[in-house]
Scaffold this active site. Structure first.
Site, mmCIF file in Angstrom:
data_model
loop_
_atom_site.group_PDB
_atom_site.id
_atom_site.type_symbol
_atom_site.label_atom_id
_atom_site.label_comp_id
_atom_site.label_asym_id
_atom_site.label_seq_id
_atom_site.Cartn_x
_atom_site.Cartn_y
_atom_site.Cartn_z
ATOM 1 N N ASP A 52 5.547 12.628 2.297
ATOM 2 C CA ASP A 52 5.234 12.131 1.540
ATOM 3 C C ASP A 52 4.040 11.057 1.553
ATOM 4 O O ASP A 52 3.279 11.170 2.431
ATOM 5 C CB ASP A 52 6.543 10.341 2.039
ATOM 6 C CG ASP A 52 6.506 9.929 1.056
ATOM 7 O OD1 ASP A 52 8.218 9.733 0.514
ATOM 8 O OD2 ASP A 52 5.601 9.058 0.113
ATOM 9 N N ILE A 53 3.559 11.099 0.045
ATOM 10 C CA ILE A 53 2.025 11.231 -0.091
ATOM 11 C C ILE A 53 1.487 9.397 0.498
ATOM 12 O O ILE A 53 0.852 9.048 1.187
ATOM 13 C CB ILE A 53 1.747 10.996 -1.366
ATOM 14 C CG1 ILE A 53 0.448 11.150 -1.480
ATOM 15 C CG2 ILE A 53 2.130 10.014 -2.242
ATOM 16 C CD1 ILE A 53 -0.301 11.683 -3.288
ATOM 17 N N GLY A 114 16.361 2.611 -7.027
ATOM 18 C CA GLY A 114 15.303 2.536 -6.158
ATOM 19 C C GLY A 114 14.759 4.247 -6.076
ATOM 20 O O GLY A 114 13.186 3.780 -5.682
ATOM 21 N N GLN A 115 14.989 5.201 -7.091
ATOM 22 C CA GLN A 115 14.528 6.507 -7.206
ATOM 23 C C GLN A 115 13.123 5.977 -8.291
ATOM 24 O O GLN A 115 13.885 5.495 -10.079
ATOM 25 C CB GLN A 115 15.675 7.238 -7.592
ATOM 26 C CG GLN A 115 15.163 8.885 -7.330
ATOM 27 C CD GLN A 115 15.886 9.512 -8.340
ATOM 28 O OE1 GLN A 115 17.130 9.189 -7.960
ATOM 29 N NE2 GLN A 115 15.614 11.051 -8.088
ATOM 30 N N HIS A 121 15.635 14.680 -3.981
ATOM 31 C CA HIS A 121 15.092 14.905 -2.628
ATOM 32 C C HIS A 121 15.891 13.330 -1.470
ATOM 33 O O HIS A 121 16.489 12.194 -2.035
ATOM 34 C CB HIS A 121 13.696 14.041 -3.020
ATOM 35 C CG HIS A 121 13.378 12.649 -3.483
ATOM 36 N ND1 HIS A 121 13.405 12.400 -4.257
ATOM 37 C CD2 HIS A 121 13.048 11.614 -2.738
ATOM 38 C CE1 HIS A 121 12.847 12.037 -5.033
ATOM 39 N NE2 HIS A 121 12.805 10.966 -3.758
ATOM 40 N N HIS A 123 14.725 11.400 2.359
ATOM 41 C CA HIS A 123 13.853 10.724 2.780
ATOM 42 C C HIS A 123 14.210 11.290 4.169
ATOM 43 O O HIS A 123 15.250 11.261 4.874
ATOM 44 C CB HIS A 123 14.184 9.312 2.784
ATOM 45 C CG HIS A 123 12.356 8.726 1.038
ATOM 46 N ND1 HIS A 123 11.716 8.982 1.300
ATOM 47 C CD2 HIS A 123 13.165 8.796 0.356
ATOM 48 C CE1 HIS A 123 11.337 8.201 -0.198
ATOM 49 N NE2 HIS A 123 12.707 8.431 -1.132
HETATM 50 P P1 5GP Z 1 12.005 7.590 -4.108
HETATM 51 O O1 5GP Z 1 10.932 6.189 -4.565
HETATM 52 O O2 5GP Z 1 12.242 8.700 -5.668
HETATM 53 O O3 5GP Z 1 13.060 7.413 -3.165
HETATM 54 O O4 5GP Z 1 10.951 8.291 -3.879
HETATM 55 C C1 5GP Z 1 9.655 8.827 -3.849
HETATM 56 C C2 5GP Z 1 8.870 9.168 -2.998
HETATM 57 O O5 5GP Z 1 7.506 9.849 -3.791
HETATM 58 C C3 5GP Z 1 7.948 7.980 -2.453
HETATM 59 O O6 5GP Z 1 8.169 7.589 -1.635
HETATM 60 C C4 5GP Z 1 6.948 8.235 -2.803
HETATM 61 O O7 5GP Z 1 5.724 7.812 -1.774
HETATM 62 C C5 5GP Z 1 6.556 10.191 -3.146
HETATM 63 N N1 5GP Z 1 6.549 10.581 -4.026
HETATM 64 C C6 5GP Z 1 5.444 10.173 -5.333
HETATM 65 N N2 5GP Z 1 4.720 11.119 -5.177
HETATM 66 C C7 5GP Z 1 4.471 11.890 -4.610
HETATM 67 C C8 5GP Z 1 3.373 12.980 -4.678
HETATM 68 O O8 5GP Z 1 2.275 13.655 -6.036
HETATM 69 N N3 5GP Z 1 3.087 13.991 -3.029
HETATM 70 C C9 5GP Z 1 3.839 13.737 -2.157
HETATM 71 N N4 5GP Z 1 3.803 14.005 -0.879
HETATM 72 N N5 5GP Z 1 4.763 12.286 -2.208
HETATM 73 C C10 5GP Z 1 5.224 11.434 -3.286
#
Ligand code: 5GP
Ligand code: ZN
Length: 134
Positions: A52-53, A114-115, A121, A123
């Site tokens: 994760d970034i 919260g997505q 994906h 986590h």
């Molecule tokens: P969500 O909020 O959808 O559950 O998780 C999305 C995740 O993607 C977040 O934890 C966010 O930090 C990560 N993320 C967003 N943009 C990027 C990216 O460009 N590269 C990577 N590796 N992770 C990302």
């Protein structure tokens, strides 16, 4: 099977190109296609896992299907094998990174859940955690 995953940044992993259907609008599809870089920790047919970034835990990896699926609500019976394999990859990555004792398996479903990236994906969060992703 869980042991000996290639490590982060491996040339083999980085060079594994995906030629399936991806969306140029979708961030994770662009990572799958290699258009955007990622710190890939595991790759196999149909699935990629990368760091994760904005990690909120010592280990914070995302397990992502190569095929675009918006979120968990969009999986179907025919995706059973894919979803099971994604769960196994989560286990394998966690174990390979030293979290045999346990880790957090976290899925946000839809913007109301919260997505923030609308491509399915998981986590994988292990070790000390600062906060849950929002
Ligand atoms: P969500 O909020 O959808 O559950 O998780 C999305 C995740 O993607 C977040 O934890 C966010 O930090 C990560 N993320 C967003 N943009 C990027 C990216 O460009 N590269 C990577 N590796 N992770 C990302
Ligand atoms: Zn996508």
């Amino acid at each position: 099977m869980a042991r000996g995953l290639p490590r982060t940044g491996s040339a083999l992993l980085q060079s594994t190109a995906y030629h399936g259907r991806v969306s140029s609008e979708c961030l994770f599809c662009r990572i799958v296609s290699g258009e955007l870089p990622a710190d890939v920790v595991h790759r196999e047919k149909g699935i990629i896992a990368f760091t994760d970034i904005h990690p909120v835990a010592e280990t914070h990896v995302l397990v992502v299907p190569e095929r675009h699926i918006d979120d968990l609500r969009h999986i179907q019976d025919s995706d059973a094998e894919l979803w099971l394999r994604m769960a196994c990859v989560a286990n394998e990555v966690a174990a390979d990174l030293g979290h045999e004792q346990g880790y957090r398996f976290y899925v946000s479903v839809g913007s109301a859940g919260g997505q923030t990236v609308p491509h399915l994906h998981i986590h994988v969060m292990g070790g000390s955690m600062r906060r849950l992703p929002v």
